[in-house]
Design a protein around this motif. Structure first.
Motif, PDB file in Angstrom:
ATOM      1  N   LYS A 167       0.850  -1.192   0.000  1.00 31.31           N
ATOM      2  CA  LYS A 167       0.000   0.000   0.000  1.00 31.31           C
ATOM      3  C   LYS A 167       0.888   1.245   0.000  1.00 31.31           C
ATOM      4  N   PRO A 168       0.522   2.296  -0.750  1.00 29.48           N
ATOM      5  CA  PRO A 168      -0.562   2.360  -1.734  1.00 29.48           C
ATOM      6  C   PRO A 168      -0.187   1.567  -2.982  1.00 29.48           C
ATOM      7  N   PHE A 169      -1.173   1.141  -3.755  1.00 26.93           N
ATOM      8  CA  PHE A 169      -0.896   0.241  -4.865  1.00 26.93           C
ATOM      9  C   PHE A 169      -1.479   0.766  -6.176  1.00 26.93           C
ATOM     10  N   SER A 170      -0.935   0.261  -7.255  1.00 31.09           N
ATOM     11  CA  SER A 170      -1.475   0.545  -8.584  1.00 31.09           C
ATOM     12  C   SER A 170      -2.667  -0.358  -8.825  1.00 31.09           C
ATOM     13  N   PHE A 171      -3.772   0.231  -9.249  1.00 31.63           N
ATOM     14  CA  PHE A 171      -4.965  -0.583  -9.484  1.00 31.63           C
ATOM     15  C   PHE A 171      -4.750  -1.536 -10.657  1.00 31.63           C
ATOM     16  N   VAL A 172      -4.012  -1.080 -11.670  1.00 33.82           N
ATOM     17  CA  VAL A 172      -3.732  -1.938 -12.820  1.00 33.82           C
ATOM     18  C   VAL A 172      -2.929  -3.162 -12.377  1.00 33.82           C
ATOM     19  N   LYS A 173      -1.920  -2.946 -11.516  1.00 31.16           N
ATOM     20  CA  LYS A 173      -1.143  -4.059 -10.978  1.00 31.16           C
ATOM     21  C   LYS A 173      -2.025  -4.987 -10.152  1.00 31.16           C
TER      22      LYS A 173
ATOM     23  N   GLU B  40      -5.264  -5.596 -10.542  1.00 26.14           N
ATOM     24  CA  GLU B  40      -6.070  -6.429 -11.431  1.00 26.14           C
ATOM     25  C   GLU B  40      -5.227  -7.514 -12.101  1.00 26.14           C
ATOM     26  N   THR B  41      -3.982  -7.179 -12.463  1.00 29.99           N
ATOM     27  CA  THR B  41      -3.092  -8.156 -13.092  1.00 29.99           C
ATOM     28  C   THR B  41      -2.827  -9.334 -12.153  1.00 29.99           C
ATOM     29  N   LEU B  42      -2.546  -9.025 -10.883  1.00 30.16           N
ATOM     30  CA  LEU B  42      -2.295 -10.091  -9.906  1.00 30.16           C
ATOM     31  C   LEU B  42      -3.538 -10.927  -9.654  1.00 30.16           C
ATOM     32  N   LEU B  43      -4.696 -10.276  -9.622  1.00 28.51           N
ATOM     33  CA  LEU B  43      -5.948 -11.025  -9.443  1.00 28.51           C
ATOM     34  C   LEU B  43      -6.099 -12.082 -10.532  1.00 28.51           C
ATOM     35  N   THR B  44      -5.886 -11.664 -11.772  1.00 28.63           N
ATOM     36  CA  THR B  44      -6.047 -12.581 -12.903  1.00 28.63           C
ATOM     37  C   THR B  44      -5.011 -13.701 -12.856  1.00 28.63           C
ATOM     38  N   GLN B  45      -3.771 -13.358 -12.503  1.00 30.96           N
ATOM     39  CA  GLN B  45      -2.724 -14.382 -12.388  1.00 30.96           C
ATOM     40  C   GLN B  45      -3.075 -15.414 -11.319  1.00 30.96           C
ATOM     41  N   LEU B  46      -3.534 -14.930 -10.173  1.00 37.15           N
ATOM     42  CA  LEU B  46      -3.868 -15.839  -9.072  1.00 37.15           C
ATOM     43  C   LEU B  46      -5.114 -16.661  -9.379  1.00 37.15           C
ATOM     44  N   GLY B  47      -6.037 -16.076 -10.158  1.00 37.70           N
ATOM     45  CA  GLY B  47      -7.245 -16.805 -10.529  1.00 37.70           C
ATOM     46  C   GLY B  47      -6.958 -17.965 -11.454  1.00 37.70           C
ATOM     47  N   GLY B  48      -5.825 -17.889 -12.168  1.00 35.07           N
ATOM     48  CA  GLY B  48      -5.427 -18.971 -13.059  1.00 35.07           C
ATOM     49  C   GLY B  48      -6.267 -19.006 -14.327  1.00 35.07           C
ATOM     50  N   ILE B  49      -5.997 -19.996 -15.156  1.00 31.63           N
ATOM     51  CA  ILE B  49      -6.773 -20.164 -16.392  1.00 31.63           C
ATOM     52  C   ILE B  49      -8.157 -20.641 -16.000  1.00 31.63           C
ATOM     53  N   SER B  50      -9.137 -19.793 -16.244  1.00 28.47           N
ATOM     54  CA  SER B  50     -10.485 -20.107 -15.754  1.00 28.47           C
ATOM     55  C   SER B  50     -11.524 -19.478 -16.653  1.00 28.47           C
ATOM     56  N   THR B  51     -12.646 -20.161 -16.796  1.00 29.58           N
ATOM     57  CA  THR B  51     -13.766 -19.598 -17.570  1.00 29.58           C
ATOM     58  C   THR B  51     -14.353 -18.392 -16.862  1.00 29.58           C
ATOM     59  N   PHE B  52     -13.951 -18.183 -15.586  1.00 32.50           N
ATOM     60  CA  PHE B  52     -14.481 -17.050 -14.826  1.00 32.50           C
ATOM     61  C   PHE B  52     -13.738 -15.745 -15.133  1.00 32.50           C
ATOM     62  N   VAL B  53     -12.520 -15.838 -15.678  1.00 32.75           N
ATOM     63  CA  VAL B  53     -11.761 -14.630 -15.979  1.00 32.75           C
ATOM     64  C   VAL B  53     -12.419 -13.886 -17.135  1.00 32.75           C
ATOM     65  N   GLN B  54     -12.682 -12.599 -16.917  1.00 33.83           N
ATOM     66  CA  GLN B  54     -13.355 -11.809 -17.943  1.00 33.83           C
ATOM     67  C   GLN B  54     -12.380 -11.408 -19.038  1.00 33.83           C
ATOM     68  N   SER B  55     -12.913 -11.295 -20.253  1.00 35.50           N
ATOM     69  CA  SER B  55     -12.102 -10.792 -21.352  1.00 35.50           C
ATOM     70  C   SER B  55     -11.903  -9.291 -21.181  1.00 35.50           C
ATOM     71  N   SER B  56     -10.841  -8.770 -21.786  1.00 36.67           N
ATOM     72  CA  SER B  56     -10.542  -7.350 -21.669  1.00 36.67           C
ATOM     73  C   SER B  56     -11.654  -6.518 -22.277  1.00 36.67           C
ATOM     74  N   SER B  57     -11.996  -5.422 -21.613  1.00 31.93           N
ATOM     75  CA  SER B  57     -13.081  -4.556 -22.077  1.00 31.93           C
ATOM     76  C   SER B  57     -12.620  -3.111 -22.017  1.00 31.93           C
TER      77      SER B  57
ATOM     78  N   LYS C  85      -8.205   6.490  -7.077  1.00 33.17           N
ATOM     79  CA  LYS C  85      -7.496   7.470  -6.252  1.00 33.17           C
ATOM     80  C   LYS C  85      -8.466   8.515  -5.707  1.00 33.17           C
ATOM     81  N   LYS C  86      -9.294   9.079  -6.579  1.00 33.73           N
ATOM     82  CA  LYS C  86     -10.191  10.146  -6.147  1.00 33.73           C
ATOM     83  C   LYS C  86     -11.370   9.620  -5.339  1.00 33.73           C
ATOM     84  N   ALA C  87     -11.780   8.368  -5.603  1.00 42.00           N
ATOM     85  CA  ALA C  87     -12.893   7.804  -4.835  1.00 42.00           C
ATOM     86  C   ALA C  87     -12.513   7.698  -3.371  1.00 42.00           C
TER      87      ALA C  87
END
Length: 444
Positions: A107-113, A115-132, A199-201
């Protein structure tokens, strides 16, 4: 089937940000939130199907989140977000036996980082959303302020988004509530705006508004019922209690239809957005929760507590008068004779009015007249002692004061122990003592 994620974070606003990232990283996700180590341990012991943990670094003595997970053979990817460094962790290394990842984000952290770690930890999964091109934001979050941090959109289809709020605009709370009424539970922002939004929220949060926000919107935003429910939800109030209170309050409104005087008074209170309105609701919630935990939750008791909560300050128009709850506070207020009589007599006058209007509930009348009494005799108008105060009245008195103290401290969870100690010191005697023990559970 859901992708179950456990979020363990004592800071409510940070917890919201984690959920925002999780909801954008995974589809079909179910997020369970806890705020401390005790709740985390209880949740992991009772539920064995979490796919990911996002947590602060909790540690008590020689036990920390990692050693606890290992002890119960719970092998799950974990993202720890904390101001501690990895060198300060115990048991942080990846578990060699189970090959499950453990990642650290300072902390404090980059939100992009994040999300990247979330996806990595989630692994290859049908639950991972495609980029939007868009990120979804829970619509309720917009109830915290009225200044648009960035352009905001409503999703019409997977390929069509319509801008409904422009960056820098001042929107109305009723506009947001209209989306919620239509079950539009998410609004969207450009993915390029997400770091700025996060950041502003954190800066423009529930009680920290941008100076340019129009004054007429501030009170509405601060006292939004949905926001109030979210704040109270951080305490030990069960979902069932909220449902019961909402149902009974609706019944009271129907009950008052036959009385022009009551109907008028209730309408005035419904239109208020200050302490008087919130206090009625909070007292109902805490009163019913105490009854349930004392096993006194029969229908008549619940109805009496909620009715009294709604009616008890209905004759007061000044919230400063409503905040007075002891003889000492009454003296310090230096009121005019008229206002002093209003404070001393409002419970009795309300009970007399309700009796004339045909609402017969002797327990309610008892509470109305005595709801400012205290077990040590320092209350008013009669200066009663504990042995002169009936048990149901005692429940209301404690719930009434608990609601006042929580609001006084802006719903700050860090003040929970201070609030408990204040109540224990001032109300923890004779038959009030077991009620205070319930308050201790609610505030933990």
């Amino acid at each position: 089937m859901s992708f179950n994620v456990l979020v363990a974070e004592p800071d409510f606003e940070l917890s919201d940000i984690y959920v925002l990232g999780i909801e954008n990283a995974f589809q079909g996700v179910n997020v369970v939130r806890v705020s401390n180590f005790k709740e985390l341990k209880a949740k992991l012991q009772s539920f064995k199907d979490f796919k990911l943990i996002v947590s602060d670094y909790f540690r008590e003595g020689d036990e920390d989140i990692f050693s606890f997970c290992d002890a119960i053979d719970y092998n799950i990817p974990s993202l720890i977000i904390t101001s501690y460094t990895e060198a300060e962790f115990v048991n942080f290394e990846r578990d060699i036996t189970y090959h499950k990842k453990r990642e650290h984000l300072p902390k404090p952290f980059s939100f992009v980082k994040f999300e990247t770690l979330l996806t990595q930890l989630g692994g290859i999964s049908t639950f991972v959303q495609s980029s939007s091109a868009y990120k979804k934001i829970n619509t309720e979050y917009f109830l915290r302020g009225t200044l648009a941090i960035c352009d905001t959109y409503v999703k019409l289809s997977d390929s069509k988004f319509v801008k409904v709020i422009h960056r820098g605009d001042t929107f109305t709370i009723s506009q947001i509530e209209s989306y919620l009424d239509r079950d539009i539970n998410y609004l969207y922002i450009n993915k390029d705006d997400i770091d700025e939004y996060v950041k502003k929220a954190g800066e423009v949060s529930f009680l920290k508004y941008d100076p340019s926000t129009p004054a007429e919107h501030l009170d509405i935003a601060q006292k939004s019922m949905m926001t109030l429910k979210r704040l109270v939800g951080r305490y030990g109030i069960s979902t069932g209690t909220s449902t019961v209170v909402d149902s009974y309050v609706s019944n009271i409104s129907k009950l008052a239809q036959g009385s022009l005087k009551l109907k008028s008074l209730l309408k005035e209170r419904e239109n208020m957005t200050n302490y008087l309105y919130d206090h009625c609701y909070l007292t109902s919630l805490f009163g019913v929760e105490i009854l349930k935990q004392l096993a006194w939750g029969k229908k008549d008791n619940i109805e009496t507590i909620i009715r009294t909560s709604v009616f008890h300050d209905l004759l007061l128009e000044d919230e400063n008068l409503a905040r007075i709850s002891s003889q000492e506070e009454l003296l310090k207020a230096e009121l005019s004779d008229y206002d002093k009589n209003v404070v001393l007599g409002h419970g009795r006058l309300m009970s007399e009015m309700l009796e004339k209007e045909g609402l017969t509930d002797q327990n309610m009348y008892e509470i109305l007249i005595n709801h400012h009494e205290r077990p040590d005799g320092s209350g008013f108008p009669r200066g009663l002692y504990a042995n002169q105060i009936k048990p149901l009245t005692a429940v209301f008195i404690v719930a009434h004061e608990l609601a006042k103290q929580i609001e006084l401290r802006n719903y700050n969870l860090d003040e929970s122990r201070t609030i408990y100690q204040y109540l224990a010191d001032n109300f923890g005697r004779d038959h009030f003592e077991k009620i205070i023990k319930i308050v201790d559970k609610i505030l933990k």
